[in-house]
Design a protein around this motif. Structure first.
Motif, PDB file in Angstrom:
ATOM      1  N   GLU A   1      47.919  46.492  24.974  1.00 25.40           N
ATOM      2  CA  GLU A   1      48.113  47.907  25.322  1.00 25.40           C
ATOM      3  C   GLU A   1      49.578  48.220  25.599  1.00 25.40           C
ATOM      4  OE1 GLU A   1      45.568  48.668  28.659  1.00 25.40           O
ATOM      5  OE2 GLU A   1      43.731  48.429  27.467  1.00 25.40           O
ATOM      6  N   LYS A   2      50.272  47.310  26.265  1.00 25.32           N
ATOM      7  CA  LYS A   2      51.682  47.515  26.620  1.00 25.32           C
ATOM      8  C   LYS A   2      52.624  47.086  25.494  1.00 25.32           C
ATOM      9  CE  LYS A   2      50.935  48.540  31.049  1.00 25.32           C
ATOM     10  NZ  LYS A   2      51.347  49.741  31.714  1.00 25.32           N
ATOM     11  N   GLN A   3      52.046  46.582  24.411  1.00 26.72           N
ATOM     12  CA  GLN A   3      52.793  46.114  23.240  1.00 26.72           C
ATOM     13  C   GLN A   3      53.751  44.967  23.571  1.00 26.72           C
ATOM     14  OE1 GLN A   3      54.481  49.586  21.354  1.00 26.72           O
ATOM     15  NE2 GLN A   3      52.470  50.347  20.766  1.00 26.72           N
ATOM     16  N   TYR A   4      53.263  44.061  24.427  1.00 22.36           N
ATOM     17  CA  TYR A   4      53.966  42.817  24.706  1.00 22.36           C
ATOM     18  C   TYR A   4      53.305  41.704  23.905  1.00 22.36           C
ATOM     19  CZ  TYR A   4      56.036  44.942  28.896  1.00 22.36           C
ATOM     20  OH  TYR A   4      56.720  45.743  29.765  1.00 22.36           O
ATOM     21  N   LYS A   5      54.070  40.692  23.598  1.00 24.17           N
ATOM     22  CA  LYS A   5      53.503  39.514  22.932  1.00 24.17           C
ATOM     23  C   LYS A   5      53.069  38.508  23.994  1.00 24.17           C
ATOM     24  CE  LYS A   5      56.184  39.876  18.723  1.00 24.17           C
ATOM     25  NZ  LYS A   5      57.178  39.246  17.849  1.00 24.17           N
ATOM     26  N   LEU A   6      51.869  37.990  23.833  1.00 21.80           N
ATOM     27  CA  LEU A   6      51.397  36.930  24.723  1.00 21.80           C
ATOM     28  C   LEU A   6      51.720  35.603  24.052  1.00 21.80           C
ATOM     29  CD1 LEU A   6      50.075  36.224  27.377  1.00 21.80           C
ATOM     30  CD2 LEU A   6      47.858  36.388  26.267  1.00 21.80           C
ATOM     31  N   THR A   7      52.943  35.166  24.242  1.00 21.88           N
ATOM     32  CA  THR A   7      53.421  33.955  23.592  1.00 21.88           C
ATOM     33  C   THR A   7      52.777  32.719  24.219  1.00 21.88           C
ATOM     34  OG1 THR A   7      55.256  33.703  25.136  1.00 21.88           O
ATOM     35  CG2 THR A   7      55.662  35.055  23.163  1.00 21.88           C
ATOM     36  N   THR A   8      52.908  31.622  23.523  1.00 22.66           N
ATOM     37  CA  THR A   8      52.405  30.356  24.033  1.00 22.66           C
ATOM     38  C   THR A   8      53.057  30.022  25.371  1.00 22.66           C
ATOM     39  OG1 THR A   8      52.064  29.572  21.789  1.00 22.66           O
ATOM     40  CG2 THR A   8      52.145  27.898  23.509  1.00 22.66           C
ATOM     41  N   GLN A   9      54.346  30.288  25.488  1.00 19.81           N
ATOM     42  CA  GLN A   9      55.052  29.996  26.736  1.00 19.81           C
ATOM     43  C   GLN A   9      54.520  30.851  27.883  1.00 19.81           C
ATOM     44  OE1 GLN A   9      58.956  30.733  25.148  1.00 19.81           O
ATOM     45  NE2 GLN A   9      59.408  28.535  25.032  1.00 19.81           N
TER      46      GLN A   9
ATOM     47  N   THR B   1      41.249  41.134  39.734  1.00 22.08           N
ATOM     48  CA  THR B   1      41.061  39.711  39.542  1.00 22.08           C
ATOM     49  C   THR B   1      41.518  39.382  38.125  1.00 22.08           C
ATOM     50  OG1 THR B   1      39.217  39.684  41.068  1.00 22.08           O
ATOM     51  CG2 THR B   1      39.393  37.837  39.542  1.00 22.08           C
ATOM     52  N   VAL B   2      42.350  38.378  38.003  1.00 26.98           N
ATOM     53  CA  VAL B   2      42.988  38.062  36.734  1.00 26.98           C
ATOM     54  C   VAL B   2      42.131  37.109  35.908  1.00 26.98           C
ATOM     55  CG1 VAL B   2      45.029  37.034  35.677  1.00 26.98           C
ATOM     56  CG2 VAL B   2      45.262  38.380  37.760  1.00 26.98           C
ATOM     57  N   ASN B   3      41.927  37.450  34.639  1.00 29.65           N
ATOM     58  CA  ASN B   3      41.339  36.524  33.682  1.00 29.65           C
ATOM     59  C   ASN B   3      42.059  36.706  32.355  1.00 29.65           C
ATOM     60  OD1 ASN B   3      39.878  38.436  31.927  1.00 29.65           O
ATOM     61  ND2 ASN B   3      38.603  38.784  33.734  1.00 29.65           N
ATOM     62  N   LEU B   4      41.971  35.703  31.499  1.00 27.51           N
ATOM     63  CA  LEU B   4      42.747  35.690  30.260  1.00 27.51           C
ATOM     64  C   LEU B   4      42.373  36.850  29.335  1.00 27.51           C
ATOM     65  CD1 LEU B   4      45.021  34.196  28.971  1.00 27.51           C
ATOM     66  CD2 LEU B   4      43.382  32.658  27.895  1.00 27.51           C
ATOM     67  N   LYS B   5      41.119  37.248  29.333  1.00 26.76           N
ATOM     68  CA  LYS B   5      40.694  38.368  28.485  1.00 26.76           C
ATOM     69  C   LYS B   5      41.436  39.649  28.874  1.00 26.76           C
ATOM     70  CE  LYS B   5      36.593  41.042  27.256  1.00 26.76           C
ATOM     71  NZ  LYS B   5      35.200  41.288  27.575  1.00 26.76           N
ATOM     72  N   ASP B   6      41.499  39.926  30.179  1.00 30.25           N
ATOM     73  CA  ASP B   6      42.210  41.117  30.654  1.00 30.25           C
ATOM     74  C   ASP B   6      43.701  41.029  30.352  1.00 30.25           C
ATOM     75  OD1 ASP B   6      39.842  42.162  31.638  1.00 30.25           O
ATOM     76  OD2 ASP B   6      40.175  41.408  33.677  1.00 30.25           O
ATOM     77  N   VAL B   7      44.258  39.847  30.520  1.00 26.43           N
ATOM     78  CA  VAL B   7      45.683  39.656  30.236  1.00 26.43           C
ATOM     79  C   VAL B   7      45.970  39.999  28.785  1.00 26.43           C
ATOM     80  CG1 VAL B   7      47.546  37.952  30.069  1.00 26.43           C
ATOM     81  CG2 VAL B   7      46.004  37.928  32.043  1.00 26.43           C
ATOM     82  N   LYS B   8      45.164  39.463  27.878  1.00 27.15           N
ATOM     83  CA  LYS B   8      45.366  39.735  26.451  1.00 27.15           C
ATOM     84  C   LYS B   8      45.264  41.229  26.152  1.00 27.15           C
ATOM     85  CE  LYS B   8      43.873  35.256  24.733  1.00 27.15           C
ATOM     86  NZ  LYS B   8      42.886  34.498  23.953  1.00 27.15           N
ATOM     87  N   GLN B   9      44.286  41.884  26.756  1.00 27.13           N
ATOM     88  CA  GLN B   9      44.090  43.314  26.512  1.00 27.13           C
ATOM     89  C   GLN B   9      45.280  44.134  27.008  1.00 27.13           C
ATOM     90  OE1 GLN B   9      40.432  44.984  28.007  1.00 27.13           O
ATOM     91  NE2 GLN B   9      41.257  47.046  27.984  1.00 27.13           N
ATOM     92  N   ILE B  10      45.726  43.855  28.213  1.00 30.49           N
ATOM     93  CA  ILE B  10      46.843  44.624  28.772  1.00 30.49           C
ATOM     94  C   ILE B  10      48.134  44.338  28.013  1.00 30.49           C
ATOM     95  CG2 ILE B  10      48.294  44.876  30.829  1.00 30.49           C
ATOM     96  CD1 ILE B  10      45.675  44.769  32.462  1.00 30.49           C
ATOM     97  N   PHE B  11      48.344  43.109  27.603  1.00 29.05           N
ATOM     98  CA  PHE B  11      49.524  42.796  26.798  1.00 29.05           C
ATOM     99  C   PHE B  11      49.503  43.597  25.499  1.00 29.05           C
ATOM    100  CE2 PHE B  11      50.914  39.679  29.685  1.00 29.05           C
ATOM    101  CZ  PHE B  11      52.147  39.203  29.269  1.00 29.05           C
TER     102      PHE B  11
ATOM    103  N   LEU C   1      54.798  39.219  34.648  1.00 28.16           N
ATOM    104  CA  LEU C   1      53.425  39.056  35.149  1.00 28.16           C
ATOM    105  C   LEU C   1      53.252  39.713  36.511  1.00 28.16           C
ATOM    106  CD1 LEU C   1      52.780  35.363  34.028  1.00 28.16           C
ATOM    107  CD2 LEU C   1      51.806  37.448  33.019  1.00 28.16           C
ATOM    108  N   SER C   2      54.314  39.737  37.293  1.00 24.98           N
ATOM    109  CA  SER C   2      54.280  40.407  38.590  1.00 24.98           C
ATOM    110  C   SER C   2      54.252  41.927  38.405  1.00 24.98           C
ATOM    111  CB  SER C   2      55.493  39.984  39.419  1.00 24.98           C
ATOM    112  OG  SER C   2      55.513  40.643  40.647  1.00 24.98           O
ATOM    113  N   GLU C   3      55.080  42.436  37.516  1.00 22.64           N
ATOM    114  CA  GLU C   3      55.103  43.872  37.231  1.00 22.64           C
ATOM    115  C   GLU C   3      53.756  44.364  36.708  1.00 22.64           C
ATOM    116  OE1 GLU C   3      58.303  44.764  34.528  1.00 22.64           O
ATOM    117  OE2 GLU C   3      59.763  43.762  35.826  1.00 22.64           O
ATOM    118  N   LEU C   4      53.089  43.524  35.917  1.00  9.85           N
ATOM    119  CA  LEU C   4      51.788  43.888  35.356  1.00  9.85           C
ATOM    120  C   LEU C   4      50.649  43.636  36.337  1.00  9.85           C
ATOM    121  CD1 LEU C   4      52.265  42.534  31.709  1.00  9.85           C
ATOM    122  CD2 LEU C   4      52.356  44.917  32.494  1.00  9.85           C
ATOM    123  N   ASP C   5      50.969  43.176  37.539  1.00 11.11           N
ATOM    124  CA  ASP C   5      50.016  42.953  38.625  1.00 11.11           C
ATOM    125  C   ASP C   5      49.080  41.770  38.388  1.00 11.11           C
ATOM    126  OD1 ASP C   5      49.336  43.703  41.211  1.00 11.11           O
ATOM    127  OD2 ASP C   5      47.670  44.953  40.549  1.00 11.11           O
ATOM    128  N   PHE C   6      49.481  40.836  37.543  1.00 11.30           N
ATOM    129  CA  PHE C   6      48.705  39.611  37.353  1.00 11.30           C
ATOM    130  C   PHE C   6      49.064  38.590  38.427  1.00 11.30           C
ATOM    131  CE2 PHE C   6      48.837  41.007  32.774  1.00 11.30           C
ATOM    132  CZ  PHE C   6      47.542  41.488  32.776  1.00 11.30           C
TER     133      PHE C   6
END
Length: 149
Positions: free
Chosen positions: A14-22, A2-12, A66-71
């Motif tokens: 961990e994977k060293q991606y930037k969670l940009t405004t876009q 189940t997707v929530n913003l907290k998990d998204v930020k954490q996984i980004f 986002l699809s690859e990361l399963d969000f």
């Protein structure tokens, strides 16, 4: 998952991606439109209302990430456009879809009557099945009623 913003930020992180405004705006579009099956063009049209600085290519790349990361779940309804929906399932199997051939409306169908068949196929073929996707094509009630008029 189940997707929530907290998990998204954490996984980004961990994977060293930037969670940009876009990227946040694109993901928020799915939170704001639950149960809808949005194409990249749909997302682009929605996001452009708030951010004229975003391009369609950015939307495509972000949806793929986002699809690859399963969000997001990426779905092909056979109309030449991938659709996406927020991943809300903690289970391996997802709901099925009813697709109207006239108006293109998509409805979700939660009935999963394939469990017994899936088990039989797995046993007979010594194959571990982890998922399946079912799409039913036909005509919704509204389109059938219009055709009968």
């Amino acid at each position: 998952m189940t997707v929530n913003l907290k998990d998204v930020k954490q996984i980004f992180r961990e994977k060293q991606y930037k969670l940009t405004t876009q990227r946040q705006l694109i993901l928020q579009t799915f939170f704001d439109h639950p149960g809808q099956h949005l194409s990249a063009e749909d997302v682009f049209d929605i996001v452009r209302r708030d951010s004229t600085e975003i391009g369609l290519a950015t939307v495509y790349r972000t949806l793929e990430l986002l699809s690859e990361l399963d969000f997001l779940q990426k779905i092909d309804f056979g109309d030449g456009r991938n659709r996406y929906e927020i991943n809300t399932s903690n289970e391996a199997h997802h709901h099925h879809h009813l697709i109207c051939l006239t108006c293109g409306k998509v409805r979700e169908c939660d009935d999963d009557l394939l469990e017994a068949l899936e088990g039989s196929i797995a046993r007979k073929n010594n194959f571990e099945i982890v998922d399946h996707h079912v799409k039913f094509f036909g005509y919704c009630q509204e389109c059938r009623e219009k055709r009968e008029e």
